[in-house]
Structure formats: structure tokens, C-alpha cells
Write an enzyme that holds these catalytic residues in place. Structure first.
Site, short mmCIF file in Angstrom:
data_model
loop_
_atom_site.label_atom_id
_atom_site.label_comp_id
_atom_site.label_asym_id
_atom_site.label_seq_id
_atom_site.Cartn_x
_atom_site.Cartn_y
_atom_site.Cartn_z
N SER A 37 102.28 -23.07 24.51
CA SER A 37 101.45 -24.22 24.11
C SER A 37 102.37 -25.31 23.59
CB SER A 37 100.48 -23.80 23.01
OG SER A 37 100.05 -24.96 22.32
N ASP A 75 94.49 -17.23 22.44
CA ASP A 75 95.09 -18.46 21.92
C ASP A 75 94.95 -18.51 20.42
OD1 ASP A 75 96.17 -20.97 21.77
OD2 ASP A 75 94.49 -22.00 22.73
N MET A 79 89.75 -29.44 23.80
CA MET A 79 89.02 -29.24 22.54
C MET A 79 88.44 -30.61 22.15
SD MET A 79 91.86 -26.78 20.80
CE MET A 79 93.09 -27.41 21.93
N MET A 120 93.01 -32.57 21.93
CA MET A 120 92.09 -32.60 20.77
C MET A 120 91.69 -34.04 20.49
SD MET A 120 94.08 -30.03 18.20
CE MET A 120 94.86 -28.52 18.77
N HIS A 135 100.48 -24.57 28.71
CA HIS A 135 99.19 -24.72 28.04
C HIS A 135 99.19 -26.07 27.31
CE1 HIS A 135 95.59 -23.06 25.97
NE2 HIS A 135 96.01 -23.78 24.94
N ASP A 152 97.19 -28.63 24.99
CA ASP A 152 96.09 -28.71 24.03
C ASP A 152 95.65 -30.15 23.83
OD1 ASP A 152 95.56 -26.01 23.08
OD2 ASP A 152 97.64 -26.06 22.40
N HIS A 180 93.55 -27.25 27.99
CA HIS A 180 92.56 -26.71 27.06
C HIS A 180 91.91 -27.89 26.32
CE1 HIS A 180 91.96 -24.13 23.13
NE2 HIS A 180 90.81 -24.46 23.70
N MET A 182 89.55 -17.65 21.64
CA MET A 182 90.29 -18.21 20.51
C MET A 182 90.46 -17.14 19.43
SD MET A 182 91.02 -21.20 21.50
CE MET A 182 91.97 -21.58 20.01
C1 DX5 Z 1 94.94 -24.21 18.60
C2 DX5 Z 1 95.46 -24.41 20.00
C3 DX5 Z 1 96.56 -23.46 20.34
C4 DX5 Z 1 97.77 -23.59 19.46
C5 DX5 Z 1 98.27 -22.23 19.22
O1 DX5 Z 1 93.76 -24.90 18.44
O2 DX5 Z 1 94.45 -24.25 20.97
O3 DX5 Z 1 96.90 -23.49 21.71
O4 DX5 Z 1 98.81 -24.34 20.00
O5 DX5 Z 1 99.31 -22.28 18.32
P1 DX5 Z 1 99.98 -20.99 17.72
O6 DX5 Z 1 100.52 -20.18 18.86
O7 DX5 Z 1 101.04 -21.55 16.85
O8 DX5 Z 1 98.92 -20.25 16.95
ZN ZN Z 2 95.03 -24.02 23.10
#
Ligand code: DX5
Ligand code: ZN
Length: 208
Positions: A8, A168, A65, A36, A32, A34, A63, A134
Site C-alpha cells: 500500500s 488490509d 474509500m 480517501m 494497492h 488508497d 481501493h 478491512m
Molecule cells: C487503511 C488503508 C490501508 C493502509 C494499510 O485505511 O486502506 O491500505 O495503507 O496500512 P498498514 O499496512 O500500515 O496497516
Molecule cells: Zn487500502
């Protein structure tokens, strides 16, 4: 099932993303990404213009969010995403949303927050490539793994789901093993990989 590793980039240096990915990509299966929006989760990351600047040849697993994810899917597809994962909690008609993603010639997936049961996504298991379980509340890297999410992995395999089960949040060598033993095959790790002194060693310890 073959274990796949997806770093990620949330924990990478955002000022130097292509170099960060370059360093590890030959040891990984996909990236991956992310996304947000500060509404669906209390944090903001990147949008499609940044995804479009990623030069890696590895598949980009995006991903989302974000609220109203369907308003943005096309942008991410055009930016080069190979798989779009949306949250069931962010859409009204999950099946219609997935069908729309599938019609754009990319792979699709659904993510479930810790409070959301597997039963919420049962009806789409036949048309998705991935369930992303998650194992932290989405929003931030570096949180602690929620072991009580592991039964969701078992449940999905018991339901006959044969696609990728991604996990994740809080994934390290120890928690990766717990999840892969339960049937997860797509290991996502941010801080564990990008925070490691030797990132390649960290990746291989996830595969053990
Ligand atoms: C959290 C993200 C993850 C995040 C995981 O909301 O969706 O992908 O990067 O980070 P670690 O591996 O540090 O928990
Ligand atoms: Zn993620």
C-alpha cells in the site's frame, strides 16, 4: 492458492512515488492505491491525476474509500487502474455499481469495514474478483490488526468464494500468516513494507 503481495503506497514517500514503487516492484504482484476523500474516512490522500502519473507496469488495485464512488470510477479507470474496489457502505445498489465497473473492462472488488458482516455482500460474490476485508477501521496506515475479522475470511471461503480475498490493515509477517491460513491470498501491507529497513526482506517475510 498463490499468495499475492500488494504494497500500500499510503506509507510510501508521496513526493517520490515512482521511485518508491520501483524499489520493490519486482518482488510484488500489484500495487494497492488508497484513495480517501475526507468524508467516507477522516483522511485525504490522492485522486486520479496522481494515479495517472504512476509508471509501474504492475496492476494498480485502487481501493476507493470515498463517498459516491461511482462518480469517480471512470476517472480512475482512465488513469490506469486495473481493479476498482469500492466499499459496500458507500453505495445504495451494490450489484448495479459492480455491474457498471465490470462493464468498463476492469476488475472489480468490494471492501467491508470491520463493522460490516459478510452477509452484506453475499449477493455480489458471483460477479466480483475480490473481497477486501478491512482488518482496521479504514483511514490511516500503521494501526493494529483486528484479529476478530479473521472469521470473515473463513466464512467467505465456506460460501464458496473463489476470487481474491484481500486483507488490509495491520498486516505484518505474523498477521499475514493468520490470514493466509484462514484463506486470504492477497496481502496488503503499507507501514510494514515501506517502514522496514529492508523492504524486500519485509516482503519475503510476508510470503513465508
Ligand atoms: C487503511 C488503508 C490501508 C493502509 C494499510 O485505511 O486502506 O491500505 O495503507 O496500512 P498498514 O499496512 O500500515 O496497516
Ligand atoms: Zn487500502
Amino acid at each position: 492458492m498463490k499468495i499475492k503481495i500488494a504494497p500500500s503506497i499510503l506509507s510510501a514517500d508521496f513526493g517520490d512515488l515512482n521511485a518508491e514503487i520501483e524499489e520493490i516492484q519486482s518482488h510484488c504482484d500489484q500495487i494497492h492505491v488508497d484513495v480517501m476523500d475526507g468524508h467516507f474516512v477522516p483522511n485525504i490522500t490522492i485522486g486520479a491525476p496522481v494515479v495517472a502519473c504512476l509508471t509501474t507496469a504492475l496492476p494498480l488495485n485502487t481501493h476507493l474509500m470515498i463517498e459516491n464512488p461511482m462518480d469517480f470510477v471512470e476517472d480512475f479507470v482512465k488513469a490506469g487502474s486495473d481493479r476498482i474496489v469500492i466499499h459496500v457502505e458507500a453505495v445504495d445498489d451494490l450489484r448495479a455499481a459492480i455491474e457498471e465497473i465490470n462493464s468498463m473492462d476492469v476488475e472489480s472488488g468490494v471492501s467491508i469495514k470491520p463493522g460490516t458482516p459478510v452477509s452484506e455482500i453475499k449477493d455480489v460474490l458471483d460477479i466480483i474478483d475480490e473481497v477486501l476485508v478491512m482488518t482496521v477501521e479504514p483511514g490511516f496506515g500503521g494501526q493494529s490488526f483486528m484479529e476478530d475479522m479473521v472469521p470473515k475470511i473463513t466464512e467467505l471461503r465456506e460460501l464458496g468464494f473463489e476470487g481474491d480475498i484481500g486483507i488490509d490493515g495491520g498486516i505484518n509477517a505474523e498477521t499475514a500468516k493468520i490470514c493466509s491460513d484462514a484463506g486470504a491470498n492477497l496481502l496488503i501491507a503499507g507501514s510494514y513494507i515501506f517502514g522496514a529497513k529492508d523492504r524486500v526482506d519485509a516482503i519475503y517475510s510476508l510470503k513465508d
